[in-house]
Design an enzyme around this catalytic site. Sequence first.
Site, short mmCIF file in Angstrom:
data_model
loop_
_atom_site.label_atom_id
_atom_site.label_comp_id
_atom_site.label_asym_id
_atom_site.label_seq_id
_atom_site.Cartn_x
_atom_site.Cartn_y
_atom_site.Cartn_z
N SER A 22 0.84 -1.21 0.00
CA SER A 22 0.00 0.00 0.00
C SER A 22 0.87 1.25 0.00
CB SER A 22 -0.90 0.01 1.23
OG SER A 22 -1.83 -1.02 1.15
N GLN A 168 -9.21 2.04 -0.40
CA GLN A 168 -9.01 2.39 -1.81
C GLN A 168 -10.00 3.47 -2.23
OE1 GLN A 168 -9.10 -1.30 -3.98
NE2 GLN A 168 -7.08 -1.90 -3.25
N ASP A 314 -6.69 -8.19 4.37
CA ASP A 314 -5.86 -8.99 3.46
C ASP A 314 -5.26 -10.21 4.14
OD1 ASP A 314 -6.43 -7.20 1.47
OD2 ASP A 314 -4.55 -6.07 1.68
C1 S3P Z 1 -5.63 -1.35 -0.03
C2 S3P Z 1 -6.88 -1.40 0.52
C3 S3P Z 1 -7.63 -2.66 0.71
C4 S3P Z 1 -6.73 -3.89 0.58
C5 S3P Z 1 -5.81 -3.78 -0.60
C6 S3P Z 1 -4.92 -2.56 -0.47
C7 S3P Z 1 -4.98 -0.04 -0.18
O1 S3P Z 1 -8.63 -2.76 -0.30
O2 S3P Z 1 -7.50 -5.05 0.48
O3 S3P Z 1 -4.99 -4.93 -0.70
O4 S3P Z 1 -3.75 0.00 -0.41
O5 S3P Z 1 -5.66 0.99 -0.05
P1 S3P Z 1 -10.12 -2.13 -0.08
O6 S3P Z 1 -10.01 -0.68 -0.05
O7 S3P Z 1 -10.90 -2.64 -1.28
O8 S3P Z 1 -10.61 -2.73 1.21
#
Ligand code: S3P
Length: 433
Positions: A22, A168, A314
């Site tokens: 991330s 996200q 995750d």
């Molecule tokens: C992430 C947010 C999560 C996570 C993904 C990375 C990010 O997704 O599952 O692997 O870096 O913002 P979601 O926002 O769909 O929960």
Amino acid sequence: MHFYLEPGGKLTGSIRVPGDKSMSHRSIMLGSIADGTTTVSGFLEGEDALATLAAFRAMGVNITDPEAGRLTIDGVGLRGLSPSDQVMDVGNSGTSIRLMVGLLSGQSFDSIITGDQSLLRRPMARVITPLSQMGALISSREGCPPLEVKGGRALTGLHYDLPVASAQVKSSVLLAGLYASGQTSVTEPAPTRDHTERMLAGFGYPVERQDGVIGLQGGGTLTGTDIDIPADISSAAFFLVGASIAPGSDLTLEHVGVNPTRDGIIRILRAMGADIDIINPREVGGEPVADLRVRYAPLKGIDIPVEEVPLAIDEMPAVLIAAACAEGVTVLSGAEELRVKESDRIASMAEGLTQLGIRNTVYPDGISVTGGEMSGGVIATHYDHRIAMSFAMAALRATDRLKVSDCAHVATSFPGFAELAVETGLHLEVAAE
Ligand code: S3P
């Protein structure tokens, strides 16, 4: 590419898993639109983060080749990106496409962004809806990629109540907000990873955070900075579980990011009885970091608190392997988001656990798993990196040989997983057939 695993073994030693995915994505995005130079260390040289890097290069940003996790970005400023002369393909990476579509909504030029077969099935309405309310014009294929983002749109600030707890979506709206007039803010139904907020602050961009509302004013300036990315707790998670389930294990994971919006895995495993020490907690570049020492301990089933789900989203495939090795029943609920990850992770895990003789019941928003003896067998990963690595750890407690099929996607988040797994004690071989 498949993993073949002999049963048994224990995990020992001291390792550093690769950099946080991330944060690696965000370092490229924010470094690119900053004024001046940004240096990054600890960058994850996995396919997903490299896809983001390639996309920003395609938009005219000068970024050096990562070398041992170090790279330099010559930021072009908030308005300095130029149109890519090709469709930007971000492969398997949901984070790249969802964050980038927010940022691209505020550009003066049109963009098209696409990805692999898995990404082409993932829902994008969740970002298109709020971005459209801000004035963006985005077309999709029935809510899925490819996404065509029109440039030259005047965006206006929005207050958005997130219907799903998604970092996200939050980040996508905030990145569009950098280009919008006035204030853009989001309210989260539950806390999610806050790397965008922290990193924006690190670039000197004011972000207000109060009572679950995160807001910023458009039109400011990011100033290039130095970013030190810690090891990814989502990658460490496989080893936390592996060492917890394998008798005789004593493993230290070095320099792991333990941001409180990411460390649900530690609390969940501890509640199951895991023996995890948090050693030398410290702050590095605005992010909490620690070494984690994990030793084998007998586990028991628990009801996973729903508030921990977004804080360990995750890591849930790995947690379900721990559940298979625990005494009693573990119940996961409030986790429907797992159904729209790189695969339907509830279905993928249920299928694999059943294959190994572990009783489980699937619900729309979760699964319950009854701990028991795991046999060997052949596991389908559904081309999902985290399913592959979770079942690799299951071999530590399986009674027979395991084949984990189609593991090439492990390279999206964890290049070098097989080597590190072998170094610490997993009996794993990689084979093409
Ligand atoms: C992430 C947010 C999560 C996570 C993904 C990375 C990010 O997704 O599952 O692997 O870096 O913002 P979601 O926002 O769909 O929960």
